[in-house]
Design a protein around this motif. Structure first.
Motif, PDB file in Angstrom:
ATOM      1  N   ASP A   1      71.440  10.486  13.971  1.00  0.00           N
ATOM      2  CA  ASP A   1      70.244  11.316  14.149  1.00  0.00           C
ATOM      3  C   ASP A   1      69.459  10.894  15.388  1.00  0.00           C
ATOM      4  N   ASP A   2      69.280   9.583  15.562  1.00  0.00           N
ATOM      5  CA  ASP A   2      68.574   9.079  16.742  1.00  0.00           C
ATOM      6  C   ASP A   2      69.315   9.427  18.023  1.00  0.00           C
ATOM      7  N   ALA A   3      70.635   9.377  17.977  1.00  0.00           N
ATOM      8  CA  ALA A   3      71.434   9.727  19.157  1.00  0.00           C
ATOM      9  C   ALA A   3      71.223  11.196  19.533  1.00  0.00           C
ATOM     10  N   MET A   4      71.181  12.064  18.546  1.00  0.00           N
ATOM     11  CA  MET A   4      70.978  13.489  18.819  1.00  0.00           C
ATOM     12  C   MET A   4      69.575  13.738  19.378  1.00  0.00           C
ATOM     13  N   LYS A   5      68.596  13.043  18.849  1.00  0.00           N
ATOM     14  CA  LYS A   5      67.227  13.199  19.354  1.00  0.00           C
ATOM     15  C   LYS A   5      67.099  12.651  20.775  1.00  0.00           C
ATOM     16  N   ALA A   6      67.793  11.566  21.071  1.00  0.00           N
ATOM     17  CA  ALA A   6      67.789  11.020  22.433  1.00  0.00           C
ATOM     18  C   ALA A   6      68.440  12.016  23.396  1.00  0.00           C
ATOM     19  N   ALA A   7      69.518  12.645  22.961  1.00  0.00           N
ATOM     20  CA  ALA A   7      70.168  13.662  23.797  1.00  0.00           C
ATOM     21  C   ALA A   7      69.235  14.848  24.020  1.00  0.00           C
ATOM     22  N   ALA A   8      68.498  15.242  22.989  1.00  0.00           N
ATOM     23  CA  ALA A   8      67.574  16.375  23.110  1.00  0.00           C
ATOM     24  C   ALA A   8      66.446  16.087  24.087  1.00  0.00           C
ATOM     25  N   ARG A   9      66.039  14.830  24.205  1.00  0.00           N
ATOM     26  CA  ARG A   9      65.002  14.485  25.187  1.00  0.00           C
ATOM     27  C   ARG A   9      65.490  14.760  26.611  1.00  0.00           C
ATOM     28  N   VAL A  10      66.787  14.664  26.829  1.00  0.00           N
ATOM     29  CA  VAL A  10      67.365  14.948  28.142  1.00  0.00           C
ATOM     30  C   VAL A  10      67.714  16.434  28.276  1.00  0.00           C
ATOM     31  N   LEU A  11      68.287  17.009  27.223  1.00  0.00           N
ATOM     32  CA  LEU A  11      68.837  18.370  27.286  1.00  0.00           C
ATOM     33  C   LEU A  11      67.841  19.460  26.915  1.00  0.00           C
ATOM     34  N   GLY A  12      66.795  19.118  26.202  1.00  0.00           N
ATOM     35  CA  GLY A  12      65.819  20.113  25.754  1.00  0.00           C
ATOM     36  C   GLY A  12      65.958  20.399  24.272  1.00  0.00           C
ATOM     37  N   GLY A  13      64.907  20.968  23.699  1.00  0.00           N
ATOM     38  CA  GLY A  13      64.842  21.240  22.267  1.00  0.00           C
ATOM     39  C   GLY A  13      65.882  22.196  21.745  1.00  0.00           C
ATOM     40  N   SER A  14      66.406  23.067  22.597  1.00  0.00           N
ATOM     41  CA  SER A  14      67.422  24.021  22.136  1.00  0.00           C
ATOM     42  C   SER A  14      68.686  23.298  21.678  1.00  0.00           C
ATOM     43  N   PHE A  15      68.910  22.092  22.184  1.00  0.00           N
ATOM     44  CA  PHE A  15      70.079  21.323  21.762  1.00  0.00           C
ATOM     45  C   PHE A  15      70.031  21.060  20.261  1.00  0.00           C
ATOM     46  N   LEU A  16      68.871  20.655  19.759  1.00  0.00           N
ATOM     47  CA  LEU A  16      68.757  20.384  18.324  1.00  0.00           C
ATOM     48  C   LEU A  16      68.983  21.642  17.503  1.00  0.00           C
ATOM     49  N   LYS A  17      68.524  22.782  18.000  1.00  0.00           N
ATOM     50  CA  LYS A  17      68.739  24.044  17.282  1.00  0.00           C
ATOM     51  C   LYS A  17      70.216  24.424  17.260  1.00  0.00           C
ATOM     52  N   ASP A  18      70.948  24.000  18.273  1.00  0.00           N
ATOM     53  CA  ASP A  18      72.380  24.303  18.327  1.00  0.00           C
ATOM     54  C   ASP A  18      73.202  23.458  17.357  1.00  0.00           C
ATOM     55  N   ILE A  19      72.713  22.279  16.978  1.00  0.00           N
ATOM     56  CA  ILE A  19      73.533  21.420  16.123  1.00  0.00           C
ATOM     57  C   ILE A  19      72.986  21.220  14.707  1.00  0.00           C
ATOM     58  N   TYR A  20      71.698  21.516  14.491  1.00  0.00           N
ATOM     59  CA  TYR A  20      71.113  21.387  13.152  1.00  0.00           C
ATOM     60  C   TYR A  20      70.805  22.766  12.571  1.00  0.00           C
ATOM     61  N   ASP A  21      70.951  22.899  11.241  1.00  0.00           N
ATOM     62  CA  ASP A  21      70.573  24.145  10.585  1.00  0.00           C
ATOM     63  C   ASP A  21      69.070  24.108  10.264  1.00  0.00           C
ATOM     64  N   ASP A  22      68.592  25.153   9.586  1.00  0.00           N
ATOM     65  CA  ASP A  22      67.158  25.257   9.271  1.00  0.00           C
ATOM     66  C   ASP A  22      66.684  24.192   8.285  1.00  0.00           C
ATOM     67  N   MET A  23      67.603  23.575   7.568  1.00  0.00           N
ATOM     68  CA  MET A  23      67.265  22.528   6.593  1.00  0.00           C
ATOM     69  C   MET A  23      67.321  21.135   7.214  1.00  0.00           C
ATOM     70  N   GLY A  24      67.677  21.049   8.508  1.00  0.00           N
ATOM     71  CA  GLY A  24      67.752  19.754   9.179  1.00  0.00           C
ATOM     72  C   GLY A  24      69.077  19.034   9.020  1.00  0.00           C
ATOM     73  N   ASN A  25      70.078  19.744   8.498  1.00  0.00           N
ATOM     74  CA  ASN A  25      71.421  19.178   8.355  1.00  0.00           C
ATOM     75  C   ASN A  25      72.279  19.621   9.537  1.00  0.00           C
ATOM     76  N   PHE A  26      73.329  18.875   9.816  1.00  0.00           N
ATOM     77  CA  PHE A  26      74.240  19.314  10.867  1.00  0.00           C
ATOM     78  C   PHE A  26      74.862  20.639  10.460  1.00  0.00           C
ATOM     79  N   ARG A  27      74.927  21.557  11.415  1.00  0.00           N
ATOM     80  CA  ARG A  27      75.541  22.859  11.142  1.00  0.00           C
ATOM     81  C   ARG A  27      77.017  22.666  10.823  1.00  0.00           C
ATOM     82  N   THR A  28      77.499  23.374   9.812  1.00  0.00           N
ATOM     83  CA  THR A  28      78.898  23.230   9.411  1.00  0.00           C
ATOM     84  C   THR A  28      79.841  23.982  10.338  1.00  0.00           C
ATOM     85  N   ASP A  29      79.309  24.885  11.166  1.00  0.00           N
ATOM     86  CA  ASP A  29      80.175  25.606  12.097  1.00  0.00           C
ATOM     87  C   ASP A  29      80.282  24.916  13.457  1.00  0.00           C
TER      88      ASP A  29
END
Length: 90
Positions: A28-56
């Motif tokens: 989770d920390d790694a993904m948030k660190a990546a989002a600080r570089v890539l922008g908030g849309s990165f988190l929307k691309d990999i997490y679902d609305d419940m905050g879990n990793f998207r299964t697709d």
């Protein structure tokens, strides 16, 4: 510690080939660190609305798919993550 994240297909077009980030051992920390570089849309691309990793979205750590791992992932120095977008087409 440093962890490498690589992107494939449409994620590569959107975010580039990849990046090396500083993170704790938490995925989770790694993904948030990546989002600080890539922008908030990165988190929307990999997490679902419940905050879990998207299964697709396929995420691998050192070649092992997260969906196949039974334990919580603990990252180590030099680990390589790969992120693949949803597959579409026919």
């Amino acid at each position: 510690m440093k962890v490498k994240i690589e992107f494939y297909a449409t994620f590569r077009e959107k975010y580039g080939k990849g990046l090396v980030i500083e993170s704790s051992s938490s995925l989770d920390d790694a993904m948030k660190a990546a989002a600080r570089v890539l922008g908030g849309s990165f988190l929307k691309d990999i997490y679902d609305d419940m905050g879990n990793f998207r299964t697709d979205v396929m995420i691998t750590v050192n070649g092992r798919n997260l969906l196949d791992m039974k334990q919580e992932v603990v990252l180590k120095e030099g680990d390589r993550m790969a992120i693949y977008p949803p597959v579409a087409g026919g």
